[in-house]
Design an enzyme around this catalytic site. Structure first.
Site, PDB file in Angstrom:
ATOM      1  N   GLU A  87       4.018  -3.680   6.389  1.00  0.00           N
ATOM      2  CA  GLU A  87       3.800  -2.124   6.641  1.00  0.00           C
ATOM      3  C   GLU A  87       3.641  -2.157   8.309  1.00  0.00           C
ATOM      4  OE1 GLU A  87       4.066   0.533   5.640  1.00  0.00           O
ATOM      5  OE2 GLU A  87       2.215   1.437   4.749  1.00  0.00           O
ATOM      6  N   ASP A 123      -2.300   4.188   7.426  1.00  0.00           N
ATOM      7  CA  ASP A 123      -3.226   5.388   7.855  1.00  0.00           C
ATOM      8  C   ASP A 123      -4.097   5.745   6.634  1.00  0.00           C
ATOM      9  OD1 ASP A 123      -3.670   7.769   9.177  1.00  0.00           O
ATOM     10  OD2 ASP A 123      -1.761   8.782   8.917  1.00  0.00           O
ATOM     11  N   LYS A 160      -5.234   1.660  11.169  1.00  0.00           N
ATOM     12  CA  LYS A 160      -5.991   2.700  11.868  1.00  0.00           C
ATOM     13  C   LYS A 160      -7.530   2.790  11.245  1.00  0.00           C
ATOM     14  CE  LYS A 160      -2.472   6.376  13.068  1.00  0.00           C
ATOM     15  NZ  LYS A 160      -1.987   7.581  12.800  1.00  0.00           N
TER      16      LYS A 160
HETATM   17  P1  IMP Z   1      -0.553   6.018   4.475  1.00  0.00           P
HETATM   18  O1  IMP Z   1       0.227   6.218   3.175  1.00  0.00           O
HETATM   19  O2  IMP Z   1      -1.294   7.326   4.934  1.00  0.00           O
HETATM   20  O3  IMP Z   1      -1.329   4.808   4.794  1.00  0.00           O
HETATM   21  O4  IMP Z   1       0.695   6.144   5.600  1.00  0.00           O
HETATM   22  C1  IMP Z   1       1.684   5.096   5.503  1.00  0.00           C
HETATM   23  C2  IMP Z   1       3.113   5.472   6.220  1.00  0.00           C
HETATM   24  O5  IMP Z   1       2.950   6.611   7.023  1.00  0.00           O
HETATM   25  C3  IMP Z   1       3.473   4.555   7.345  1.00  0.00           C
HETATM   26  O6  IMP Z   1       4.161   3.379   6.842  1.00  0.00           O
HETATM   27  C4  IMP Z   1       4.223   5.229   8.436  1.00  0.00           C
HETATM   28  O7  IMP Z   1       5.539   5.320   8.029  1.00  0.00           O
HETATM   29  C5  IMP Z   1       3.716   6.612   8.324  1.00  0.00           C
HETATM   30  N1  IMP Z   1       2.649   6.866   9.539  1.00  0.00           N
HETATM   31  C6  IMP Z   1       1.256   6.819   9.156  1.00  0.00           C
HETATM   32  N2  IMP Z   1       0.467   7.027  10.422  1.00  0.00           N
HETATM   33  C7  IMP Z   1       1.563   7.016  11.411  1.00  0.00           C
HETATM   34  C8  IMP Z   1       1.646   7.151  12.883  1.00  0.00           C
HETATM   35  O8  IMP Z   1       0.669   7.341  13.547  1.00  0.00           O
HETATM   36  N3  IMP Z   1       2.981   7.282  13.255  1.00  0.00           N
HETATM   37  C9  IMP Z   1       4.154   7.412  12.651  1.00  0.00           C
HETATM   38  N4  IMP Z   1       4.026   7.026  11.390  1.00  0.00           N
HETATM   39  C10 IMP Z   1       3.023   7.008  10.512  1.00  0.00           C
END
Ligand code: IMP
Ligand code: MG
Length: 184
Positions: free
Chosen positions: A110, A114, A142
């Site tokens: 991954e 986030d 993060k």
């Molecule tokens: P989550 O499901 O919120 O953990 O986000 C996962 C996905 O969101 C990652 O694989 C990224 O593609 C996108 N993402 C999350 N944070 C960022 C960021 O700071 N910049 C760019 N893409 C992000």
């Protein structure tokens, strides 16, 4: 604000707040992660690296070349973000890997963890396919996800809580080709 010519040429004139990880720092850490992974999976057992597209495409291509053992590579596409920078909390599988997971060590690669929503939805779904083990390797973490169903076993960098772009990470599909990781 970073407004050097070489950065602006790549971003199409959009200044970055700062460069968070240089190409050299990323390469060094990815090399270490490859070594950690090779050491962490039993030598003669099947390994499949499953990259989460699109964001992990550069990370996966660099990472697998640093894992000095036999392995296979596949990808899956889970769309969780729209055009904005805020998670919608909705994960859809747009491409499902053709590779069989049963009995194999599977590492989900991954780009960034986030909110953790993507992984929290994916892991139970992939567990049903009975992999021998299922672990996560994240280039960036993060550390804001409250209840991750699985903490990544390998993490490249503990990332700042900023919106990051480059090295595969996008903002509305732009900036994936930056060789470094920057903050918008
Ligand atoms: P989550 O499901 O919120 O953990 O986000 C996962 C996905 O969101 C990652 O694989 C990224 O593609 C996108 N993402 C999350 N944070 C960022 C960021 O700071 N910049 C760019 N893409 C992000
Ligand atoms: Mg994205």
């Amino acid at each position: 604000m970073l407004e050097t010519e070489s950065v602006l040429a790549r971003t199409g004139g959009r200044p970055l707040r700062r460069i968070v990880y240089t190409a050299e720092e990323i390469a060094g850490r990815v090399r270490e992660m490859g070594e950690e992974i090779a050491a962490g999976i039993p030598e003669h057992e099947d390994l499949l690296v499953l990259g989460l597209l699109k964001g992990s495409f550069i990370f996966v291509s660099d990472l697998v070349r640093e894992i000095a053992r036999p392995l296979q590579v596949d990808f899956l596409v889970a769309a969780s973000y729209g055009a904005g920078t805020v998670s919608s909390g909705d994960v859809r599988l747009l491409y499902d890997p053709s590779a069989d997971l049963e009995g194999r060590h599977v590492i989900i690669a991954e780009d960034i963890v986030d909110s953790g929503t993507t992984l929290n939805r994916l892991i139970p779904l992939l567990e049903k396919r009975r992999p021998r083990s299922l672990e996560v390797c994240a280039l960036l973490h993060k550390h804001i996800a409250a209840d991750l169903v699985r903490e990544p076993r390998w993490v490249g960098f503990d990332a700042p809580q900023e919106f990051l772009i480059g090295y595969g990470l996008d903002h509305s599909e732009d900036f994936r080709n930056l060789p470094f990781i920057g903050s918008l």
